[in-house]
Design an enzyme around this catalytic site. Structure first.
Site, mmCIF file in Angstrom:
data_model
loop_
_atom_site.group_PDB
_atom_site.id
_atom_site.type_symbol
_atom_site.label_atom_id
_atom_site.label_comp_id
_atom_site.label_asym_id
_atom_site.label_seq_id
_atom_site.Cartn_x
_atom_site.Cartn_y
_atom_site.Cartn_z
ATOM 1 N N HIS A 138 5.742 -24.935 7.846
ATOM 2 C CA HIS A 138 6.718 -25.410 6.863
ATOM 3 C C HIS A 138 6.161 -25.353 5.440
ATOM 4 C CE1 HIS A 138 10.647 -26.952 6.258
ATOM 5 N NE2 HIS A 138 10.729 -27.615 7.387
ATOM 6 N N ASP A 178 18.245 -7.934 14.634
ATOM 7 C CA ASP A 178 18.302 -6.756 15.517
ATOM 8 C C ASP A 178 17.123 -5.838 15.206
ATOM 9 O OD1 ASP A 178 18.854 -4.473 16.946
ATOM 10 O OD2 ASP A 178 20.819 -4.121 16.044
#
Length: 446
Positions: free
Chosen positions: A171, A386
């Site tokens: 983070h 993708d």
């Protein structure tokens, strides 16, 4: 490549074997003028934790590509992508240093093989914590000073031929939006072969350069496994048609709630009711929400902007009457309006500090004991990642290791609803998951 004979046991029968481990470095060295990446004040206030995301792809994805082919494509394109996200391959000089040394030491990349099928694993993973075993080097909890990696990847091959690509990002280097941008940039490089391709260039990261601060990073907290064992996670799916019905319950001339606003209100209200039923009395509580503020600034920032560009909203409920859906939605909208005044990273940090200072000691006690953290990743581009073998059939965050009481909202894979991952105390979950109002808007839970 190092072969590792480590076995991870899933449940009673499933076995997971780590079969290889590599360090992926940027294909080109980082220029000397980019050798340090200063963390912003907003980054310094981020949780010392990982954002652990996993994307699942079925066996029929990728045509004739073998498991080895997919791994090769991922490693090559990751190396190319790290020339843009150079700080991902860097290291903190010390656990509390407020900058990253971009020394190209790389990102850890593990491959693992499971003897279970992907569909079987998905059915069992939501409740028993199996997801955590799919991530590299246990990068699902708080940052460990013994693990220097800021980003880790594990490619999991299932017996059916499907794969689970698990990515853990500290983070410190970014929020959920940063991770979504990185994943899509990496995937596009895999599809088109180069980070300089015309289709990839718009996805390249945008950096805000900040001066180095003298404030050290706080030490990472230690995960309390005893506390974690008292909580359980369940996944609830709310189709858009049901969310539309839920919106009608609170909609009027002044309130037109979004899907996320009304669902967050319902989850929070139901969780507070469950806790009240178990304790026998209502206890003041608070709903914590983090919101992306990239579009708030005078010069609006692109979604590819790297870093923690979030602002904290707190919705307190001091009386049981304040947990009605209409009141909760109205308060969330009020907090959002206040956020529109935040037009810089510094202003966001000061706003969060002011919020905490305005809380008295009594409020702080209730905040710690009765708070619920809600995070929404709805609208983030995870469903579009993708690599050349189609979009993911499912996705998940290793949410069980991140929060105790809380909710994580994500778009369903078909974008026709919201998946709500809910973490509550065991006894509260028993009541929560049987709430008739909640279930009337829920299609399924597991």
């Amino acid at each position: 490549m190092v072969m590792i004979g480590k076995l991870l046991r899933f449940g009673r029968r499933q076995l997971h074997t780590i079969i290889s481990r590599e360090i992926i470095k940027p294909v080109n060295p980082t220029p000397s003028h980019l050798n340090t990446y200063n963390l912003s004040e907003s980054d310094l206030h981020a949780d010392r934790a990982y954002v652990p995301l996993i994307l699942f792809y079925p066996n029929n994805a990728g045509g004739n590509l073998t498991a080895q082919d997919k791994a090769s494509v991922l490693k090559k394109s990751l190396s190319q992508s790290l020339t843009k996200y150079h700080h991902f391959a860097g290291r903190l000089p010390t656990p509390t240093t407020p900058y990253i040394y971009c020394n190209d030491e790389g990102v850890v990349f593990l491959e693992a093989r499971s003897d279970s099928r992907l569909d079987e694993f998905q059915l069992s993973s939501a409740q028993d914590g199996n997801l955590e075993n799919l991530f590299a080097d246990n990068m699902v909890c708080f940052n460990s000073p013994h693990n220097p990696n800021l980003v880790g990847v594990q490619l999991n091959h299932f017996a059916c031929g499907g794969v689970g690509l698990a990515v853990s990002m500290s983070h410190l280097v970014g929020d959920g939006c940063t991770l979504g941008s990185f994943m899509n940039q990496w995937a596009s490089v895999a599809r088109y072969g180069s980070p300089e391709h015309k289709e990839v260039l718009p996805l390249n990261p945008h950096f805000i350069h900040v001066p180095r601060t003298n404030s050290p990073l706080p030490e990472a907290p230690v995960m309390n496994q005893q506390l974690l064992s008292t909580h359980v996670m369940r996944k609830f799916v709310f189709p858009n048609s049901k969310l539309g019905d839920l919106k009608k319950v609170v909609a009027d001339d002044t309130i037109n709630p979004t899907r996320v606003e009304v669902l967050t209100s319902l989850l929070y209200r139901t969780a507070v009711a469950a806790a009240t039923a178990n304790s026998g009395c209502f206890k003041p509580s608070s709903l914590f929400m983090m919101a992306d503020i990239r579009k708030n600034f005078v010069d609006k920032l692109p979604q590819t902007t790297v870093g923690n560009l979030l602002s904290l909203m707190i919705v307190p409920t001091r009386r049981e009457s304040e947990t009605s859906l209409s009141m909760l939605v109205a308060e969330i909208k009020k907090q959002k309006l206040l956020m529109r005044e935040i037009q810089s990273v510094q202003q966001s940090v000061e706003n969060s500090k002011l919020l905490m200072r305005n809380l008295g000691i009594e409020d702080f006690e209730h905040l710690v004991k009765g708070s619920y953290a809600s995070t929404s990743l709805c609208g983030f581009p995870f469903n579009k990642v993708d690599f050349g073998w189609g979009k993911p059939m499912a996705k998940a965050l290793a949410f069980r290791s991140v929060h105790r009481n809380g909710f994580l909202l994500m778009d369903t894979p078909d974008d026709d609803g919201i998946e709500a991952h809910v973490m509550l105390k065991n006894e509260d979950m028993e009541i929560f998951q049987n709430d008739k109002e909640l279930l009337s808007f829920c299609q399924v839970y597991m």
